[in-house]
Write an enzyme that holds these catalytic residues in place. Structure first.
Site, PDB file in Angstrom:
ATOM      1  N   ASP A  14      81.255   2.484  35.961  1.00  0.00           N
ATOM      2  CA  ASP A  14      83.098   1.910  35.735  1.00  0.00           C
ATOM      3  C   ASP A  14      82.779   0.805  34.924  1.00  0.00           C
ATOM      4  O   ASP A  14      83.656   0.274  35.389  1.00  0.00           O
ATOM      5  CB  ASP A  14      83.763   2.280  36.682  1.00  0.00           C
ATOM      6  CG  ASP A  14      83.932   3.762  37.112  1.00  0.00           C
ATOM      7  OD1 ASP A  14      84.136   4.205  36.369  1.00  0.00           O
ATOM      8  OD2 ASP A  14      84.281   4.036  38.106  1.00  0.00           O
ATOM      9  N   LYS A  17      80.289  -0.139  31.199  1.00  0.00           N
ATOM     10  CA  LYS A  17      79.679   0.816  29.837  1.00  0.00           C
ATOM     11  C   LYS A  17      79.606   1.501  28.632  1.00  0.00           C
ATOM     12  O   LYS A  17      78.525   1.204  27.208  1.00  0.00           O
ATOM     13  CB  LYS A  17      78.147   2.096  30.677  1.00  0.00           C
ATOM     14  CG  LYS A  17      77.817   1.746  32.138  1.00  0.00           C
ATOM     15  CD  LYS A  17      76.626   2.722  32.580  1.00  0.00           C
ATOM     16  CE  LYS A  17      77.983   4.083  33.256  1.00  0.00           C
ATOM     17  NZ  LYS A  17      78.526   3.544  34.246  1.00  0.00           N
ATOM     18  N   GLY A  41      83.042   9.029  32.517  1.00  0.00           N
ATOM     19  CA  GLY A  41      83.879   8.414  31.627  1.00  0.00           C
ATOM     20  C   GLY A  41      83.959   7.142  30.875  1.00  0.00           C
ATOM     21  O   GLY A  41      84.145   6.511  31.755  1.00  0.00           O
ATOM     22  N   HIS A  42      83.670   7.492  29.375  1.00  0.00           N
ATOM     23  CA  HIS A  42      83.387   6.197  28.884  1.00  0.00           C
ATOM     24  C   HIS A  42      84.852   5.748  28.213  1.00  0.00           C
ATOM     25  O   HIS A  42      84.997   6.840  27.255  1.00  0.00           O
ATOM     26  CB  HIS A  42      82.542   6.002  28.044  1.00  0.00           C
ATOM     27  CG  HIS A  42      81.114   6.429  28.870  1.00  0.00           C
ATOM     28  ND1 HIS A  42      79.834   6.119  28.251  1.00  0.00           N
ATOM     29  CD2 HIS A  42      80.673   6.069  30.499  1.00  0.00           C
ATOM     30  CE1 HIS A  42      79.149   6.140  29.863  1.00  0.00           C
ATOM     31  NE2 HIS A  42      79.211   6.226  30.821  1.00  0.00           N
ATOM     32  N   GLN A 222      77.346   7.021  35.469  1.00  0.00           N
ATOM     33  CA  GLN A 222      77.930   6.564  36.732  1.00  0.00           C
ATOM     34  C   GLN A 222      76.518   5.720  37.072  1.00  0.00           C
ATOM     35  O   GLN A 222      77.171   4.478  36.134  1.00  0.00           O
ATOM     36  CB  GLN A 222      77.256   7.709  37.784  1.00  0.00           C
ATOM     37  CG  GLN A 222      77.820   8.673  37.906  1.00  0.00           C
ATOM     38  CD  GLN A 222      77.604   9.369  36.901  1.00  0.00           C
ATOM     39  OE1 GLN A 222      76.620   9.903  36.991  1.00  0.00           O
ATOM     40  NE2 GLN A 222      78.858  10.274  36.477  1.00  0.00           N
TER      41      GLN A 222
HETATM   42  P1  IMP Z   1      79.994  14.547  41.748  1.00  0.00           P
HETATM   43  O1  IMP Z   1      79.910  13.156  40.609  1.00  0.00           O
HETATM   44  O2  IMP Z   1      81.665  14.755  41.253  1.00  0.00           O
HETATM   45  O3  IMP Z   1      79.328  14.896  42.337  1.00  0.00           O
HETATM   46  O4  IMP Z   1      80.777  12.855  42.600  1.00  0.00           O
HETATM   47  C1  IMP Z   1      80.510  12.504  43.098  1.00  0.00           C
HETATM   48  C2  IMP Z   1      80.434  10.680  44.008  1.00  0.00           C
HETATM   49  O5  IMP Z   1      80.546   9.877  42.091  1.00  0.00           O
HETATM   50  C3  IMP Z   1      81.877  10.286  44.187  1.00  0.00           C
HETATM   51  O6  IMP Z   1      81.869   9.721  45.535  1.00  0.00           O
HETATM   52  C4  IMP Z   1      82.565   9.820  42.171  1.00  0.00           C
HETATM   53  O7  IMP Z   1      84.466   9.133  42.829  1.00  0.00           O
HETATM   54  C5  IMP Z   1      81.167   9.291  41.578  1.00  0.00           C
HETATM   55  N1  IMP Z   1      80.957   8.737  40.526  1.00  0.00           N
HETATM   56  C6  IMP Z   1      81.273  10.471  39.211  1.00  0.00           C
HETATM   57  N2  IMP Z   1      81.584   9.908  38.290  1.00  0.00           N
HETATM   58  C7  IMP Z   1      81.748   8.728  38.894  1.00  0.00           C
HETATM   59  C8  IMP Z   1      81.814   7.884  37.360  1.00  0.00           C
HETATM   60  O8  IMP Z   1      81.601   7.950  36.161  1.00  0.00           O
HETATM   61  N3  IMP Z   1      82.878   6.511  37.777  1.00  0.00           N
HETATM   62  C9  IMP Z   1      82.229   6.409  39.362  1.00  0.00           C
HETATM   63  N4  IMP Z   1      82.187   6.739  39.569  1.00  0.00           N
HETATM   64  C10 IMP Z   1      82.090   8.694  39.722  1.00  0.00           C
END
Ligand code: IMP
Length: 407
Positions: A14, A17, A41-42, A222
């Site tokens: 977040d 990017k 989510g961009h 991420q």
């Molecule tokens: P997962 O990727 O759904 O397995 O989640 C694992 C961890 O990564 C959690 O703490 C999510 O909130 C975090 N996470 C996954 N994708 C994003 C993102 O795009 N932005 C911020 N945090 C993310």
């Protein structure tokens, strides 16, 4: 010589990017995703219109760029189909400019069930999109890949084996409802048009772009602190979000990555559970959340907010070989009287350096010299500490609200 650029997050995702990739991809021939899935989510704002992309590289909005979803991505066919349809309605053309690697592992409905039921017990705070379980199957060599849609007879066998395995887990371990094998098979084959239209051998595709000296942009999802190896394990995502992930997630050697832009917010945020040493629980934290509109683009969850952590930022710069720093959301700090940055840890407590806030608007400033002196002092302290210069500073959500320095 064309230049290949990697854009990635240095915090917990977040960092903004999407906007930077969108800015840079105007003149880029190929924009690629190399890891993650639709957990990302961009958010991009163009001419006041907001677009949130979860899977498709942001370059799709520039009609001359090509886009590739690389083998390192775990693919939810329904999410991809939905995103394509939404963009097509807005007039975006996909023909001969959008490609998906045949080696992408698929996310099945059973992965989502396992992710969601497990997270109730393990409390990682995942996005519930099936990301972790899909990567588990990839590593365990039992995943269904996009290329498998080319032979529906074999696909049926593979789906049966995998879904039966998932059902055993769901029933016996998690005491949850199971899935019907034929339904899952139907859910996959429903999207066979995506295979027909977009599935490619991505190694060949990348090779051809490199060979023709075309420019490539690698779009990270991420951030570094969510990396499966280098992040705050086990509170991480299941992919390699750091620079090394580009090579494995696309099949291109590190020698072809010329420029590495690491993005950090001017403060810190995190969604989900896990350690966050500079987290704020006071009014400053609330102000950051409000001014920064800190809600997850994928799940809508409120983000935890805190001060910038230079100790971890410096490490992230090293892990990724960052060549250029990008600081986003500087304007969010405009109303903060005392701004802090963490410069050391002592017994797991942050030691802060304090700065006087500039208390004036930086929103939309496009020239570095027009920033208030106190804002420049803040930025230059960060640069000195992490030994990397900030060549991009973002002062608002729109494309044009950006300062470009020494580029
Ligand atoms: P997962 O990727 O759904 O397995 O989640 C694992 C961890 O990564 C959690 O703490 C999510 O909130 C975090 N996470 C996954 N994708 C994003 C993102 O795009 N932005 C911020 N945090 C993310």
């Amino acid at each position: 010589m064309s230049q290949n650029t990697l854009v990635l997050g240095l915090q917990w995702g977040d960092e903004g990017k999407g906007k930077i990739v969108d800015n840079l991809s105007q003149d880029i021939d190929l924009v690629c995703r190399f890891q993650g899935g639709h957990n990302a989510g961009h958010t991009i704002k163009v001419n006041g219109e907001k677009t949130i992309l979860h899977l498709i590289p942001s370059g799709i909005l520039h009609k001359n760029s090509h886009c590739l979803i690389g083998n390192g991505v775990v693919l939810a066919l329904d999410a991809l189909d939905k995103e394509i349809k939404q963009l097509k309605i807005r007039g975006v053309d996909f023909k001969k400019r959008f490609f998906v690697s045949s080696a992408c592992s698929l996310i099945l409905p059973t992965h989502i069930s396992i992710d969601q039921i497990r997270d109730k017990k393990e409390s990682i705070g995942t996005t519930g999109r099936g990301i972790g379980p899909a990567y588990e199957d990839k590593i365990a060599r039992r995943a269904i890949r996009l290329g498998d849609l080319g032979d529906t007879y074999k696909l049926q066998e593979k789906v049966e084996l995998l879904v039966n395995y998932h059902n055993r887990l769901l029933k016996n371990v998690y005491k949850d409802r199971t899935h019907d094998v034929n339904e899952v098979f139907g859910e996959i084959t429903k999207y066979i048009h995506l295979y027909d239209e977009f599935c490619v051998d991505s190694q060949d595709l990348i090779y051809n772009f490199v060979n023709k000296n075309k420019s490539i942009l690698f779009e990270g999802a991420q951030g570094t602190l969510l990396d499966i190896d280098h992040g705050t394990y086990p509170y991480v995502t299941s992919s390699s979000t750091t620079a090394g992930g580009v090579s494995t997630g696309l099949g291109i050697g590190p020698r072809f990555i010329d420029k590495i832009i690491g993005i950090t917010k001017a403060y810190s945020t995190r969604v989900g559970e896990g350690p966050f040493i500079t987290e704020l629980f006071d009014q400053s934290g609330q102000l950051l959340a409000k001014r920064g509109n800190e809600f997850g683009a994928t799940t809508g969850r409120p983000r935890r907010c805190g001060w910038l952590d230079l100790v971890s930022l410096k490490k992230a710069v090293f892990i990724n070989s960052v060549t250029d720093l990008c600081i986003t959301k500087l304007d969010v700090l405009d109303e903060i009287e005392i701004i802090k940055v963490c410069i050391e840890y002592s017994n797991n407590e942050p030691i802060y350096m304090e700065f006087d806030g500039w208390l004036s608007s930086t929103e939309g400033i496009t020239e570095y010299s027009n920033l208030p002196l106190k804002a420049r002092t803040y930025i230059e302290y960060i640069e000195d500490y992490i030994e990397c210069s900030a060549s991009i500073i973002s002062t608002g959500p729109s494309r044009e609200q950006t300062i470009l320095r020494n580029t």
